[in-house]
Design an enzyme around this catalytic site. Sequence first.
Site, PDB file in Angstrom:
ATOM      1  N   HIS A  82       0.663  -1.147  -0.058  1.00 22.00           N
ATOM      2  CA  HIS A  82       0.084  -0.030  -0.073  1.00 22.00           C
ATOM      3  C   HIS A  82       0.781   1.257  -0.261  1.00 22.00           C
ATOM      4  O   HIS A  82       1.939   1.435   1.008  1.00 22.00           O
ATOM      5  CB  HIS A  82      -0.823  -0.077   1.242  1.00 22.00           C
ATOM      6  N   ASP A 161     -15.960   1.741   5.987  1.00 22.65           N
ATOM      7  CA  ASP A 161     -15.023   2.758   5.511  1.00 22.65           C
ATOM      8  C   ASP A 161     -15.388   3.848   4.343  1.00 22.65           C
ATOM      9  O   ASP A 161     -15.461   4.881   4.759  1.00 22.65           O
ATOM     10  CB  ASP A 161     -13.635   2.197   4.995  1.00 22.65           C
ATOM     11  N   ARG A 168     -15.724  12.077   6.952  1.00 17.89           N
ATOM     12  CA  ARG A 168     -14.379  12.835   7.178  1.00 17.89           C
ATOM     13  C   ARG A 168     -14.096  13.769   6.289  1.00 17.89           C
ATOM     14  O   ARG A 168     -13.422  14.778   6.784  1.00 17.89           O
ATOM     15  CB  ARG A 168     -13.274  11.593   7.368  1.00 17.89           C
ATOM     16  N   SER A 183      -8.770   3.210   8.158  1.00 18.24           N
ATOM     17  CA  SER A 183      -9.438   3.184   6.674  1.00 18.24           C
ATOM     18  C   SER A 183      -8.439   2.300   6.002  1.00 18.24           C
ATOM     19  O   SER A 183      -9.018   1.557   5.120  1.00 18.24           O
ATOM     20  CB  SER A 183      -9.432   4.760   6.176  1.00 18.24           C
ATOM     21  N   LYS A 187      -8.925  -1.949   4.379  1.00 15.57           N
ATOM     22  CA  LYS A 187      -9.236  -2.357   3.097  1.00 15.57           C
ATOM     23  C   LYS A 187      -8.100  -3.235   2.541  1.00 15.57           C
ATOM     24  O   LYS A 187      -8.438  -4.104   1.787  1.00 15.57           O
ATOM     25  CB  LYS A 187      -9.293  -1.182   2.217  1.00 15.57           C
TER      26      LYS A 187
HETATM   27  N1  URA Z   1      -6.514   6.752   2.312  1.00 19.28           N
HETATM   28  C1  URA Z   1      -7.431   5.999   2.674  1.00 19.28           C
HETATM   29  O1  URA Z   1      -7.763   5.047   2.026  1.00 19.28           O
HETATM   30  N2  URA Z   1      -8.088   6.461   4.020  1.00 19.28           N
HETATM   31  C2  URA Z   1      -7.646   7.615   4.397  1.00 19.28           C
HETATM   32  O2  URA Z   1      -8.130   7.831   5.691  1.00 19.28           O
HETATM   33  C3  URA Z   1      -6.491   8.337   4.081  1.00 19.28           C
HETATM   34  C4  URA Z   1      -6.111   8.002   2.840  1.00 19.28           C
END
Ligand code: URA
Length: 411
Positions: A82, A161, A168, A183, A187
């Site tokens: 990631h 999320d 957010r 978050s 994922k």
């Molecule tokens: N990328 C995400 O997937 N979530 C966040 O909170 C910030 C960046």
Amino acid sequence: MHVPQLIEKKRDGNRLTDGEIQRLIQSFTRGDIPDYQMSALAMAIFFRGMDDAEISALTEAMLHSGRTLQWRVDAPLRVDKHSTGGIGDKTSLVLAPLLACEGLWVPMISGRGLGITGGTLDKLESIPGFRTQLSAAEVESQMERIGCVMIGQTADICPADKKLYALRDVTGTVPSIPLITASIMSKKLAEGLDRLVLDVKYGTGAFMKTAAEAEALAASMKRVGTALGVRTTAQLHAMNEPTGEAAGNALEVAEAVRCLRGEGPPDLEAMVLELACAVCDRSHDQLAARLRDGSAWQRFQAMVAAQGGDVEALENLTQRVHPAPIIVELPASHSGELTRMDAGAVGRAVLELGAGRATASDTVDFAVGCDRIAKTGCTLREGDPLLRIHARTTAAAEQARATLLTGITVQ
Ligand code: URA
């Protein structure tokens, strides 16, 4: 559960229990908690923070708010990377097929670009026909045959999320380490991984501006990944100049193709190999050999074909498929060393050219961007090209030129 009490508890700096977090996320996903209460809770978390156990519980609750990818018990090791996002960062396009060549499975769920950072899905969609939405059966079959898949998030993966991020985004609560950690990690962990490497960027072209902020986020994500049973490592990378020499969707795919064929550029290849070594038990040289012997390139073509993409178009993506009507060079105004090619300025210019999105509903222009971007440390003579601008119109090229010049120093 009395939600106002939980908001007050966090507002006053107390910790929430695993059960409270679980019930909050379950109710929120079902639509039983109104947005104003969840936003207030996000703000309380923003100011008061969460300890590691709370962040793990939040991550786990969000992960289980939807479907997770399931693999057969004797499936090969599942690995992924990631990145917190940068300019010209096309490492995923090279990394996934490279790791698949080593017998690993890479079930990569990627995102779209927003703001100055590009998104892997937008880059892939510049390949005619490429599908980023596959059914669960298609994903499974592709993993068995090819070992890698690159898809977008679906509505049934981490729905909590999706809903929380939307709140957010409009309530000033994105830059919170506990919320970002939960978050991102929910994922990634929904992919059913064994190993994960985190590429946390800092600098002018990154979400985190300082190494200290990036270090704090990396450490938090690493602790959560480890606590939830995934071997998680993190690498910090400066993002003060673009990765590689191209920024913009089709231009980046063309560069990734060159890298997959062992033709560099050196900084991109080095980053891909460093990340690959973190999740794969092969040496740097063994992995580099996969870029030189054509196997990573073949694997990428197989993945593109499996996902409906036109493999032949890869040979000529920028000239034939997505040619920009205007291509202009930006020359150095005087001789000297290139000491600054600011990633933030390049990202803004590429966004203004139309390659990115200011809001989630914008469409992207695959053809535009910059390429042949000179690397800092090189010596230039007056008139030497700093980069090329690919634009839709002369006016757009002019605007990009002005933006770029604010971020380039030759001295
Ligand atoms: N990328 C995400 O997937 N979530 C966040 O909170 C910030 C960046």
